[in-house]
Scaffold this active site. Structure first.
Site, PDB file in Angstrom:
ATOM      1  CG  HIS A 139      -5.058   2.471   5.593  1.00 30.60           C
ATOM      2  ND1 HIS A 139      -6.353   2.201   5.972  1.00 30.60           N
ATOM      3  CD2 HIS A 139      -4.912   3.456   4.610  1.00 30.60           C
ATOM      4  CE1 HIS A 139      -6.973   3.056   4.995  1.00 30.60           C
ATOM      5  NE2 HIS A 139      -6.131   3.638   4.137  1.00 30.60           N
ATOM      6  CG  HIS A 161      -0.682   6.970  -1.210  1.00 31.51           C
ATOM      7  ND1 HIS A 161      -1.996   7.240  -1.693  1.00 31.51           N
ATOM      8  CD2 HIS A 161      -0.882   6.299   0.226  1.00 31.51           C
ATOM      9  CE1 HIS A 161      -2.911   6.441  -1.139  1.00 31.51           C
ATOM     10  NE2 HIS A 161      -2.380   6.125   0.131  1.00 31.51           N
ATOM     11  CG  LEU A 162       5.035   5.497  -5.823  1.00 33.60           C
ATOM     12  CD1 LEU A 162       5.245   4.665  -7.179  1.00 33.60           C
ATOM     13  CD2 LEU A 162       6.294   5.567  -4.955  1.00 33.60           C
ATOM     14  CG  ASN A 167      -4.926   8.456  -3.363  1.00 33.25           C
ATOM     15  OD1 ASN A 167      -3.745   7.827  -3.697  1.00 33.25           O
ATOM     16  ND2 ASN A 167      -4.888   9.119  -2.204  1.00 33.25           N
ATOM     17  CB  ALA A 185      -5.125  12.592   6.269  1.00 28.05           C
ATOM     18  CG  ASP A 243      -1.765   4.786   4.043  1.00 25.63           C
ATOM     19  OD1 ASP A 243      -1.833   5.373   2.744  1.00 25.63           O
ATOM     20  OD2 ASP A 243      -2.453   5.221   4.819  1.00 25.63           O
ATOM     21  CG  HIS A 263      -9.793   4.618   3.081  1.00 26.58           C
ATOM     22  ND1 HIS A 263      -8.729   5.277   3.306  1.00 26.58           N
ATOM     23  CD2 HIS A 263     -10.594   5.317   4.051  1.00 26.58           C
ATOM     24  CE1 HIS A 263      -8.883   6.159   4.227  1.00 26.58           C
ATOM     25  NE2 HIS A 263     -10.001   5.998   4.768  1.00 26.58           N
ATOM     26  CG  HIS A 316      -1.816   1.181   1.216  1.00 27.51           C
ATOM     27  ND1 HIS A 316      -3.102   1.118   1.632  1.00 27.51           N
ATOM     28  CD2 HIS A 316      -1.737   2.501   1.081  1.00 27.51           C
ATOM     29  CE1 HIS A 316      -3.872   2.228   1.431  1.00 27.51           C
ATOM     30  NE2 HIS A 316      -2.978   3.191   1.308  1.00 27.51           N
ATOM     31  CE  LYS A 373      -7.814   1.954  -0.809  1.00 28.12           C
ATOM     32  NZ  LYS A 373      -6.851   2.639  -0.458  1.00 28.12           N
TER      33      LYS A 373
HETATM   34  N1  LIG Z   1      -3.711   7.829   4.584  1.00 29.35           N
HETATM   35  C1  LIG Z   1      -3.795   9.047   4.403  1.00 29.35           C
HETATM   36  O1  LIG Z   1      -3.822   9.715   5.541  1.00 29.35           O
HETATM   37  N2  LIG Z   1      -3.850   9.482   3.271  1.00 29.35           N
HETATM   38  C2  LIG Z   1      -3.464   9.000   2.000  1.00 29.35           C
HETATM   39  C3  LIG Z   1      -4.932   8.543   1.620  1.00 29.35           C
HETATM   40  C4  LIG Z   1      -5.506   7.150   2.166  1.00 29.35           C
HETATM   41  O2  LIG Z   1      -4.463   6.079   2.287  1.00 29.35           O
HETATM   42  O3  LIG Z   1      -6.476   7.259   2.825  1.00 29.35           O
HETATM   43  C5  LIG Z   1      -3.087   9.906   1.028  1.00 29.35           C
HETATM   44  O4  LIG Z   1      -3.167   9.721  -0.172  1.00 29.35           O
HETATM   45  O5  LIG Z   1      -2.543  11.084   1.481  1.00 29.35           O
HETATM   46 ZN   LIG Z   2      -3.399   5.127   1.571  1.00 27.30          ZN
HETATM   47 ZN   LIG Z   3      -6.775   5.070   2.613  1.00 27.58          ZN
END
Ligand SMILES: NC(=O)N[C@@H](CC(=O)O)C(=O)O
Ligand SMILES: [Zn+2]
Ligand SMILES: [Zn+2]
Length: 345
Positions: free
Chosen positions: A175, A16-17, A42, A264, A248, A137, A14, A100
């Site tokens: 997560h 995010h790049l 996302n 977040a 994450d 999620h 999991h 997702k």
């Molecule tokens: N986990 C997070 O707090 N943020 C993630 C989004 C997500 O995984 O819900 C993001 O893309 O910033």
């Molecule tokens: Zn995430």
């Molecule tokens: Zn998430």
């Protein structure tokens, strides 16, 4: 005392790049250690079909440092307009392993998420038939539901009924942050698994809120009370193959976090396996790290385990205060603190 640990090369299930110029920072940070990573879709606009996933993967691959053998596994973002045909196309395109589900409005860039969760049932057969996993999620988003209750309410009101209606659907509850989620996942068959982040193992809401508010601990689902942190620790210490590594890691520029309305997400990719090793060491469970980080993920996804290894050594080093992020900087989790495990390159 163990001060050296060799394990099968891990993967991040999991991640995010982001996109654009920051890929030159985010891709090498993960590719230096992880062989594979599940790339969250996302973006703005989100990655919604096979063609967009393919193009995004190309942009990622162009930033993999020479000599590293990184394999990004792509994910489609479910919207109200996703069709079974799109699932089939994704499976046939290759490199796409999951879809997702973000309930609309749940988290960063989730405005296009699914508003009618009943729609998922129309996609369930296609997902199973094409062996595409459902990543979730797991939070409800109604404004009247307390932020600390949103995961449990999702389990009770959305996920349990969904699993009952589709008992063979392969899904990962992403997560997880509560005892309730850990118990839910344990009580299901082998087709239901979960990822657990560094921050939810290492911290509870006191760390974020007592003695001054700490925006770099703020992620979604939000850190919960300590009994939930404890339950997640118990889950990984148990060695259950239902729980595996998903950082994450979710970079946001320093100014977007240290703000009157902060984003977040915690940035952990710069030292992901080192951070997990420290927690497992503290829990007296270093022998469980390899299963969690390197075996259970590929087993769940039906992919081969990695064939090479990495070695971690117990050695103090200082985490950077900031890291470059295009025109901006990121403040990583544990910035400036002493970390106790390091990869031995
Ligand atoms: N986990 C997070 O707090 N943020 C993630 C989004 C997500 O995984 O819900 C993001 O893309 O910033
Ligand atoms: Zn995430
Ligand atoms: Zn998430």
């Amino acid at each position: 005392m163990t001060d050296r640990l060799t394990i099968t090369r891990p993967d991040d299930w999991h991640l995010h790049l982001r996109d654009g110029p920051v890929l030159q920072y985010t891709v090498p940070a993960t590719a230096r250690v992880m062989k594979r990573a599940i790339i969250m879709p996302n973006l703005q606009p989100p990655v919604m079909n096979a063609e967009q996933a393919h193009e995004y993967r190309q942009r990622i691959m162009s930033k993999v440092p020479q000599g590293l053998n990184f394999d990004p596994l792509m994910v489609l973002y479910l919207t109200d307009n996703t069709t079974p045909e799109m699932i089939k196309e994704a499976a046939e395109a290759g490199h796409i392993v999951a879809v997702k589900l973000y309930p609309a409005g749940a988290t960063t860039n989730s405005a296009s998420g699914v508003t009618d969760l009943g729609k998922l049932d129309e996609l369930a057969d296609a997902l199973t038939e094409h062996d595409i996993k459902l990543l979730v999620h797991g939070e409800v988003t109604h404004s009247d539901v307390d932020i600390f209750d949103r995961e449990k309410r999702f389990l009770d009101e959305i996920l349990s009924p969904l699993v009952s209606r589709n008992p063979d659907l392969n899904m990962v509850v992403e997560h997880i942050t509560t005892k309730d989620a850990a118990e839910f996942v344990k009580s299901q068959g082998d087709n239901v698994a979960a990822t657990i982040t560094v921050q939810h193992l290492a911290y509870n809401r006191n760390h974020m809120l007592v003695g001054g508010i700490k925006p770099h601990y703020y992620c979604l689902p939000i850190l919960k009370r300590n009994i939930h942190q404890q339950a997640l620790q118990d889950a990984v210490v148990s060695g259950s193959s239902k729980f595996f590594l998903g950082t994450d890691s979710a970079p946001h520029a320093k100014g977007a976090k240290e703000s009157a309305c902060g984003c977040a997400g915690c940035y952990t990719a710069y030292a992901a396996i080192e951070l997990y090793a420290e927690i497992f060491d503290d829990l007296g469970a270093l022998d469980k790290l390899e299963g969690f980080a390197s075996h259970y993920g590929p087993d769940f996804y039906g992919l081969p385990r990695n064939s090479d290894e990495i070695t971690l050594i117990k050695k103090d080093w200082q985490a950077p205060h900031e890291l470059p992020f295009g025109d901006d900087v990121i403040v990583p989790l544990r910035a400036g603190e002493t970390l106790r495990w390091k990869i031995d390159y």
